[in-house]
Design a protein around this motif. Sequence first.
Motif, PDB file in Angstrom:
ATOM      1  N   VAL B  63       0.839  -1.189   0.000  1.00 39.04           N
ATOM      2  CA  VAL B  63       0.000   0.000   0.000  1.00 39.04           C
ATOM      3  C   VAL B  63       0.878   1.244   0.000  1.00 39.04           C
ATOM      4  CG1 VAL B  63      -1.639   1.355   1.334  1.00 39.04           C
ATOM      5  CG2 VAL B  63      -1.945  -1.113   1.127  1.00 39.04           C
ATOM      6  N   GLN B  66       2.337   1.876  -3.306  1.00 39.77           N
ATOM      7  CA  GLN B  66       1.375   2.425  -4.264  1.00 39.77           C
ATOM      8  C   GLN B  66       1.150   3.912  -4.032  1.00 39.77           C
ATOM      9  OE1 GLN B  66      -1.257  -0.784  -3.477  1.00 39.77           O
ATOM     10  NE2 GLN B  66      -1.524  -1.270  -5.636  1.00 39.77           N
ATOM     11  N   VAL B  67       1.114   4.289  -2.751  1.00 40.52           N
ATOM     12  CA  VAL B  67       0.951   5.713  -2.444  1.00 40.52           C
ATOM     13  C   VAL B  67       2.148   6.496  -2.956  1.00 40.52           C
ATOM     14  CG1 VAL B  67       0.821   7.409  -0.601  1.00 40.52           C
ATOM     15  CG2 VAL B  67      -0.522   5.303  -0.465  1.00 40.52           C
ATOM     16  N   SER B  70       2.043   7.366  -6.489  1.00 42.94           N
ATOM     17  CA  SER B  70       1.070   8.343  -6.948  1.00 42.94           C
ATOM     18  C   SER B  70       1.452   9.764  -6.553  1.00 42.94           C
ATOM     19  CB  SER B  70      -0.304   8.010  -6.366  1.00 42.94           C
ATOM     20  OG  SER B  70      -0.302   8.290  -4.988  1.00 42.94           O
TER      21      SER B  70
END
Lengths: 110, 883
Positions: B63, B66-67, B70
């Motif tokens: 997670v 993924q952050v 972005s």
Amino acid sequence: MSPEPTSLLQGTLDLLILKSLNAGEMHGLGISRRIQQITGGTFVVKPGSLFPCLHRMEEEGWIAAFWGESENNRRAKYYRLTKPGRKQLEAETKRWGRISWAIAQALEVS
Amino acid sequence: MPLPVKVRSFLRNLFLSRRVEADLDQEVHAHLELLIEENIRAGMLPHEAQRAARIELGGVEQVKEQVRDSRTGAFLDSILQDLRFALRQLVRSPGFALTAVLILALGIAANVIVFGVVQALVLRQLDVPHADRVMTLQPKDGGPFVSNPEMRDVRDGNTVFSAVADYEFQDFGFEAKGVTRPVWGCEVSGQYFEVVGIKPFLGRLLERADDDHPGASEVAVISWSAWQSDFGADPNVVGTTVRIDKRPYTIVGVTPEGFHGTEKFAQLDIFVPMANQASLDGFEWLESRSYRNLFSLVRMKDGVTLPQVQAELNAIVARIARQYPKEEEGLALKLARPGMIGDFIGGPIRGFLAGVMVLAGIVLLAACANLGGLFAARTADRAREIAIRMALGSSRWRILRQLLVEAFVISILGGAFACGLSWMALTGLASWHPPTRYPMKFFVLPQPSLILMAFLISVVAGVVFGMMPLRQIFKTDPNEAIKSGGSQSYAGRRWALRDVLLAAQIALCCVTVTAAFVSLRGLGKALTVDLGFNPKNALLTQFDLSQAGYKGDAADHFQRQLLERISQIPGVEAAGYANSTPLSGDTSVGPVFSQQSVDFRPSNRAFYIYRFDVSPGYLAAAGTPLLAGRDVSFADTTKTPSVALVNQEFVRQLFHSEQAVGRYFKNRDGVSIQIVGIVGDGKYFTLSEDQEPAAFFPISQEGNSSTALTVRTQRDTADMVRAIRNVVRDLDVAVPIRELGPWNSQLGLTFFPIQVATVALGLFGAFGLLLSIAGTFGLASYTVSKRLRELSIRVALGAQAKEILSAALGRMLLLLASGSIVGLLLGMAASRLLSAIVYQATAQDPFVLAAVTFTLLLTGTLSVAGPVRRVLHADPAILLREQ
């Protein structure tokens, strides 16, 4: 039900998050549950999609983050809508309305 | 206002990354806690709740990753991360890093230096306005030389050139502020500076009127650097009177900085009108059609194409040849790029540089192959680490990017290093004065464009070797790699890319080694070749009496007096003088006709000879053997019949027999010349020439103010030099001595090309060897370490040393052998390119073949010796326990 419908329609998740936060500030899990609730269980947002989206929207300035306490006195990161966020919500809502109307029209033909 | 917010987040992500990270970590963990709490409230047991929460979350690290992806500036951020990681990796294995950077630096530096030289000598045009319109005219075959009347005819009869000029190099006795020194300059015809097209820095340049007729104006233009060094940058230099060869000349102008004449490798400092040549040179050639010693320079009119120019040139030349059949028969002129003595040495230099450039490219390729092999081996070593990263959710692209960044860090470091190296080398080359009396200078000052070049090469190199482990990464199966403990079972089983790379690299290195040995062998042969004279224990003194105002009988008188005085110096075994000596570079050439000839057109000649005017005693002093007949004598004068001594080749070619003394031949003017002696063959113009005919004429019959005094002695050089200098000074202090010293050291220019070639090729060869040792050693130790466990089991089961070795390194040896053979064949083919520069260059020489083979064997043995030892001394018990 596809677990990640957001990948099909870019911006859908943004809109849902904005809409959820429009009701008031809440933490990540809260947003996730709220979306589940308001879409009648159609969308289940996984943390792997939610958090990148939240951080991106924060960087866009649509939402603001702060640390707060949960209902059970746990520390959690809360998000709330900012002024540009509200504007974005309005614009997105309008756009979505147009799209869904257009799609509905298209499907009614034939 | 979205932009400032974004900028703020970008900066925050970049500079407060630690706080951002901590924040993210807390957030994801808090989320996990909330999930667990929710599950417990729903009635799960604590451990079930935790498990369900983790499954829903899908992994804290994933997670977070993924952050991160972005975030604004995520790409830059991860590149920085890669960079930091790469640097850490390199610091962790400094040996590898240093070797890699050094190998690459040398490879890149070789290319940048060669490129710098190519740019200066080949790519760059003359530093004059609209240099693309400036050309030179030269005979279709042979040298760059034309005569003044020929160029005058071209100048007056054309419609395609805006200006036509010719010029000759000359060293002048230049007397300024009471000091006389020899200075190289040019006698230029009236339109020279119109062709060149530069603006004077001070005063004016030479104009048509200055060259109108002999004595029209006694003026000179000096170069910027002469103005700096001889006149201390005196702003009032225009109008100053100096003396050139004892004649007063007025300086009328200074050329701009950076103008050094119209040759790319020479520094010329004075320019005087060609019309005055007779008074400067001591003899008249301005109107002579057979005095083809001049270079031409033309400027084409705008809008005229090369074919048009060539067509008109052909018409003019045909007209000249019809008009003067005796001198100009067969004349043919072609256009060429100026700057390389016309384009005379342009061909060989371009050829040699192209060869060197190919070698430099090969070396760089080999270096890349080498580094690629090292990288591939390292990647294989890191298979487990890579597999773990993939299992943790890293993408293949991300891992590849990481490796590429590592490759780039190395290649950029190497490039920076190479910049420094080549900068130093080129600066050294630019300030270097080759061992010759000619004003040679390499204008190869390092330029910023070279940094760009180095950067480009390093990027390309980085991509080339960084991409090598590509296949490996995309093939990696995390499950397999982790299970097998990182030692992939296929190591050493199949032909991997790195094996092919090694073979290719060895082949390439073999080419450089062969080239090095060929040129080394050539140098050895050149140093021992029979020159036809013996420069050992001989001193050579050179000067031109016309520079001190002596001409004709006066010069002859001076020379005889000098010889008499020199012969009286104790310790002088033999002494004599000549107009020039063999291999000195300014050797004259003339046609020879058979005694029966009545038609003296050039096409009717028997052959061309190298000709020397010599005094009695010169042959003995030079060590040229007199095989038959007599030496020249002072009794041979203009009033007695013409005589000459000829070499053996002359006799062979003219008479096809051994008997020649007493027989005759004729010169261009139809005069019969009797052969009175035969001397041994020798080298006259270049070391690599075929045997050429030559003749020695009595200087007392010919008269020549150019003097090369040869003294043979066993005495100490310094004493003798002092004694000779004193005699010359005593006779006339104004005679500017050009050279005085051991003959050997004055042959510098002769051995210069081959020495340059040997040094350059030797360096490449050594570097190639180094690379192949590093590559072989690297791969051999890698192979061994991969299979050490398997090999020790074999040893434990009773395998013999021989079997172990062939199992471990058999394929290495196969690679070495096949690479070497291919390389040797390639090298032999490439050596043909060297024959223009290197004396008798051939790779079919058994010495070269043996040397190359031996070197490669030695290299191979040396580089696999370490790994072999490791295999043979491996203790199975310890090894098996360890793993």
